[in-house]
Design an enzyme around this catalytic site. Sequence first.
Site, PDB file in Angstrom:
ATOM      1  N   LYS A 196      33.099  50.334  31.525  1.00  0.00           N
ATOM      2  CA  LYS A 196      33.248  51.063  30.300  1.00  0.00           C
ATOM      3  C   LYS A 196      31.804  51.686  29.983  1.00  0.00           C
ATOM      4  O   LYS A 196      30.928  51.184  29.603  1.00  0.00           O
ATOM      5  CB  LYS A 196      33.872  50.483  29.127  1.00  0.00           C
ATOM      6  CG  LYS A 196      33.952  51.429  27.869  1.00  0.00           C
ATOM      7  CD  LYS A 196      34.380  50.457  26.914  1.00  0.00           C
ATOM      8  CE  LYS A 196      34.948  51.257  25.616  1.00  0.00           C
ATOM      9  NZ  LYS A 196      35.516  50.450  24.521  1.00  0.00           N
ATOM     10  N   LYS A 254      36.323  53.799  32.506  1.00  0.00           N
ATOM     11  CA  LYS A 254      36.417  54.679  31.264  1.00  0.00           C
ATOM     12  C   LYS A 254      35.139  55.160  30.991  1.00  0.00           C
ATOM     13  O   LYS A 254      34.199  54.409  30.945  1.00  0.00           O
ATOM     14  CB  LYS A 254      36.871  53.737  30.158  1.00  0.00           C
ATOM     15  CG  LYS A 254      37.239  54.429  28.781  1.00  0.00           C
ATOM     16  CD  LYS A 254      37.584  53.607  27.827  1.00  0.00           C
ATOM     17  CE  LYS A 254      37.916  54.231  26.199  1.00  0.00           C
ATOM     18  NZ  LYS A 254      38.094  53.485  25.225  1.00  0.00           N
TER      19      LYS A 254
END
Length: 329
Positions: A196, A254
């Site tokens: 992320k 992400k």
Amino acid sequence: MYPLIRNRRLRASESIRRLVRETVVTPDDFLVPLFVTEGKGIKEEIPSMPNYFRLSLDQLENEVKELWKMGLCSVLLFVKVDDKLKDNKGTEALNPNGLMQRAIKTVKNACPQMLVMTDVALDPFSSYGHDGIVAEGQILNDETAEVLAEMCVSHAQAGADFVAPSDMMDGRILTIREALEDEGFINTGIMAYSAKYASAFYGPFRDALDSAPVDIANVPKDKKTYQIDYSNRYEAIRETQLDIDEGADIVMVKPGLCYLDIVREIRNEVDVPVAVYQVSGEYAMVKAAAEKGWLDHDAVMLEQLTAIKRAGANIIASYFAKDFIRTLG
């Protein structure tokens, strides 16, 4: 060798292109993010995410039934928590009758076969808007991981099939896995947000949950001390492998489009399912450009979704899921 080999023969018509197509996106690829809020009869559009809504529990029930009829069988739940319930320790996150816990039960009661994943991080519950506990200008890692583990047990008790830690604390997957095992939730899965990145594409999401970091003294103004620097590549692979070693069943990258090189790197390195989150900023850009008439909404959406799957994603968390179903006719 040309002219014996003419590659264009395999592009000559829509029928042959469909026959030899290498990557096909299907409803089974989607994990549908849903935003839940308190109240009744609320279906509130998020201004920075056109045609996406915050839903009260009764509207959530209607939504999951509709998703199931459309062939979408997995959801990822997020909650918008009232400011008066927020503190620095995420106390409300552990409330057995909290909004997340009730949302899980609502989905399972409405549609028992729907796969329910839950967001696990402190930012929706934090008075500071951070994914962890704040102390003296720092985000506390180990103390946060312990709270996250308690959150996961609470979600499992409410009926979650998978928990999805999105916080990026070191070692939290092992802490969560051990807590779930100790409480007998041996079949509750973990989808780790493993790669992320500290991205500028999260703005509309933070609007949706009112979860942006606050700008006050002795509180980090951003999440760069725990999310990955977007310049880095090998760090993402290392983070992902550590999460797998600690017990993650699914790993995630992400955001999506700016990180497809990372998706492919990870897909080549690991043998667990790889999820990609096509985030709110990516969604908002397409919607805004389409509203201006600058892009063909459906064509761009399909190209982006195909690119994500082509890069190696097994699962696509996307706000475009229902739009995609609509294109199937």
